[in-house]
Motif scaffolding. Sequence first.
Motif, PDB file in Angstrom:
ATOM      1  N   GLU A   1      17.495   2.884   2.699  1.00 48.19           N
ATOM      2  CA  GLU A   1      17.335   1.785   4.075  1.00 48.19           C
ATOM      3  C   GLU A   1      16.171   2.184   4.019  1.00 48.19           C
ATOM      4  N   VAL A   2      14.983   2.952   3.477  1.00 50.29           N
ATOM      5  CA  VAL A   2      13.644   2.846   3.877  1.00 50.29           C
ATOM      6  C   VAL A   2      13.742   1.566   2.425  1.00 50.29           C
TER       7      VAL A   2
ATOM      8  N   THR B   1       0.844  -1.215   6.962  1.00 52.78           N
ATOM      9  CA  THR B   1       0.788  -2.209   6.207  1.00 52.78           C
ATOM     10  C   THR B   1       1.962  -3.506   5.887  1.00 52.78           C
ATOM     11  N   ARG B   2       2.966  -3.501   7.194  1.00 55.89           N
ATOM     12  CA  ARG B   2       3.905  -4.049   6.583  1.00 55.89           C
ATOM     13  C   ARG B   2       3.981  -5.026   7.773  1.00 55.89           C
TER      14      ARG B   2
ATOM     15  N   LEU C   1       2.994   7.421   7.748  1.00 54.63           N
ATOM     16  CA  LEU C   1       4.416   6.516   8.427  1.00 54.63           C
ATOM     17  C   LEU C   1       3.168   5.105   8.791  1.00 54.63           C
TER      18      LEU C   1
ATOM     19  N   PHE D   1       2.742   2.908   6.887  1.00 54.34           N
ATOM     20  CA  PHE D   1       4.011   2.495   6.445  1.00 54.34           C
ATOM     21  C   PHE D   1       4.403   0.719   6.782  1.00 54.34           C
TER      22      PHE D   1
ATOM     23  N   THR E   1       9.048   1.190  -2.147  1.00 57.70           N
ATOM     24  CA  THR E   1       8.776   0.997  -0.698  1.00 57.70           C
ATOM     25  C   THR E   1       7.533   0.219  -1.516  1.00 57.70           C
ATOM     26  N   ALA E   2       6.330   0.102  -1.736  1.00 60.46           N
ATOM     27  CA  ALA E   2       5.516  -1.167  -2.676  1.00 60.46           C
ATOM     28  C   ALA E   2       6.173  -2.525  -3.413  1.00 60.46           C
TER      29      ALA E   2
ATOM     30  N   MET F   1      16.903  -4.734   7.584  1.00 59.81           N
ATOM     31  CA  MET F   1      16.904  -3.699   8.921  1.00 59.81           C
ATOM     32  C   MET F   1      16.007  -4.770   9.427  1.00 59.81           C
TER      33      MET F   1
ATOM     34  N   ARG G   1       1.234   9.938  12.973  1.00 60.96           N
ATOM     35  CA  ARG G   1       1.556  10.475  11.467  1.00 60.96           C
ATOM     36  C   ARG G   1       1.090   9.320  10.664  1.00 60.96           C
TER      37      ARG G   1
ATOM     38  N   ARG H   1      15.298  -1.070   1.370  1.00 63.60           N
ATOM     39  CA  ARG H   1      15.891  -2.212   2.550  1.00 63.60           C
ATOM     40  C   ARG H   1      14.753  -2.208   3.775  1.00 63.60           C
ATOM     41  N   LEU H   2      14.507  -1.744   4.258  1.00 61.48           N
ATOM     42  CA  LEU H   2      13.508  -1.970   5.737  1.00 61.48           C
ATOM     43  C   LEU H   2      12.351  -2.334   4.998  1.00 61.48           C
ATOM     44  N   ALA H   3      11.523  -1.315   4.122  1.00 59.01           N
ATOM     45  CA  ALA H   3      10.261  -2.182   3.552  1.00 59.01           C
ATOM     46  C   ALA H   3       9.911  -3.229   3.726  1.00 59.01           C
TER      47      ALA H   3
ATOM     48  N   SER I   1      12.806  -5.790   3.787  1.00 62.87           N
ATOM     49  CA  SER I   1      13.037  -6.500   5.116  1.00 62.87           C
ATOM     50  C   SER I   1      11.535  -7.228   5.879  1.00 62.87           C
ATOM     51  N   LEU I   2      10.593  -5.972   6.317  1.00 62.12           N
ATOM     52  CA  LEU I   2       9.626  -6.328   6.281  1.00 62.12           C
ATOM     53  C   LEU I   2       8.626  -6.969   6.215  1.00 62.12           C
TER      54      LEU I   2
ATOM     55  N   ARG J   1      20.490   8.655  15.667  1.00 59.01           N
ATOM     56  CA  ARG J   1      19.962   9.192  14.809  1.00 59.01           C
ATOM     57  C   ARG J   1      19.224  10.502  15.137  1.00 59.01           C
TER      58      ARG J   1
ATOM     59  N   PHE K   1       7.566   8.856   5.228  1.00 56.05           N
ATOM     60  CA  PHE K   1       9.079   8.059   5.846  1.00 56.05           C
ATOM     61  C   PHE K   1       9.963   9.011   7.254  1.00 56.05           C
TER      62      PHE K   1
ATOM     63  N   VAL L   1       0.938  -0.925  -0.109  1.00 58.10           N
ATOM     64  CA  VAL L   1       0.353  -0.021  -0.043  1.00 58.10           C
ATOM     65  C   VAL L   1       0.696   1.295  -0.104  1.00 58.10           C
TER      66      VAL L   1
ATOM     67  N   LEU M   1      16.210   7.953   7.672  1.00 54.91           N
ATOM     68  CA  LEU M   1      16.343   7.201   7.569  1.00 54.91           C
ATOM     69  C   LEU M   1      16.676   7.526   5.893  1.00 54.91           C
TER      70      LEU M   1
END
Lengths: 301, 248
Positions: free
Chosen positions: A85-86, B99-100, B93, B96, A135-136, B1, B90, A88-90, A92-93, B13, A77, A70, A81
């Motif tokens: 990284e964003v 949904t994961r 966010l 994001f 990311t989608a 990650m 937010r 990669r995170l997407a 990975s999740l 950070r 984001f 989605v 990051l």
Amino acid sequence: MILRTVALAKRYDTHQALRDVDLEVPEGSVFGLVGPNGAGKTTLLSIIAGLRRPSSGEVHLDVDRGDVAVCPDAPEFEPWLTAREVVRLAGSLSGRLPTDARLDALLKEAGLGAAADRKVGGFSRGMTQRLGLATAVVGEPRLVVLDEPCAALDPAGRVEVLDLVARFGSRTTVLFSSHILADVERVCDTVGVLAHGRLAYQGPLDTLLQEHVRPTWRIRLRGPTAPLLVALRATTWVRRAEEIAPATVEVEAANSRAGEAGLAAALAEAGVPIVAVEPVGADLETAFLDIIAASDASGGI
Amino acid sequence: MTLWRLEWLRLWRTRRVVAVAGVFILFGFIGPISAYYLPRLVAHAGDGIQVIVPPAVPPDGITAYLHNSLQLGALVAVIVAAASLTLDARPPLAIFYRTRVLRPAQLMLTRYVPVTLVTMAAFVAGTMVAWYETDVVLGAIHPVRLLIGVALELPYLAFVTAVVAGATAVVRGTLATIGVGLGTIILLPIASAFDVVARWSPSSLADSLDASVRGEAIHVYSGPMAVTLVATVGLLALACVKANTREL
């Protein structure tokens, strides 16, 4: 069908946002969900994405929930990051950690190759939107749901995002909402029209356009238009005849057959030199306005 | 990650780890010194009035650290925890992340644990600094009593961040969460003015380090400790259930 909803309804206090929506999204399609502001597009997509619950009705997905990605209209984001990284995170999740090569390829495809190692907090709206699309798709989902992906983008940004949607659409099923009809017409092969919370139409875009072709022709002349207008208005099959530009007449017949049978005779009777005669094709805007008008007339509110 | 690495990056950070550690370590330095100089300062501050303050003893160094750090430190911890734990502050966010993951409660737990551990570590670091300073300027503190006191304080800090997690079940925004969290943390000591509340209130644990280094009985903290542990788990469970069921 990769996605099917059955009698889906959503009520917010006194406002009925969705009513009896039976949506069917074919696998492999790029499905455009169009409708005016407040038609219920975001609510419908949110329910499909599992972010809201329907008041009644059902959502049937032919894929695992993890195979649905989605992207909202204005993705955000973590600003601290980097783009890499964003993504990669997407991935990975989503359970599909991308290789570095795949990450690079995806970021490059999204036009973010040069910005891959920049913090996303400094990205423009268009860059963030393209990152949202990256990311989608990084998890290789079978269904991508995009809510108004071109909203608030400048024309160049819109073209970039639409090109991405079209490219991703060749690899997976895409369901995307928009109130910009030209965008939908540009990338979608299937459309659904949502009006006042009801699905007023769904089907192939070509079929929709054919159904809403009006029996209208545009005639370009060499010389004055008055004799032709007189000849046309004297017939019984002409519903409308007018000069829309210098030396150009547009004529609308009561129906296609009458127009096809009578137009040649009317042109001969007028005796004016003809440069061109061409049918006026329907566009999505015409079809959309017809559907919305019909919905209004049937008491859609 | 992984989500765990993400949360560590969030704390590092955004410099939140520096803010939390900085407050506790700063008061670790200031507390014992202020306790040492307090009698002289008070003696010179009197305008014609003679105020006699007894000379500071070693536990006073820890007391000064504790009173200062647990006020400002808890405030910073609440703010930092709220910034991490408000999953839906937010919406884009939130979409994001939501949904994961299989269940949004997963997000709550992977955010609660790091921010709580950082708060605890900051408190321990500040206590170690205060212990060293106290030893230098006021005299020795029994290390076992100090460690027992620290062990009693740590669940209270876990409770403070759990209160913030629980607040996210009531409100969505970060500022509102800070307000609800701080309000709860402030109200508890006020309610502890009543003995019956003080015997069970988690806020009573805030004084446990002080009592321990002074050699006072610590078994009185068994009630607050039990309530603190149960309340921490309960608040986390509430936050997780709400995270799973909330609509965006």
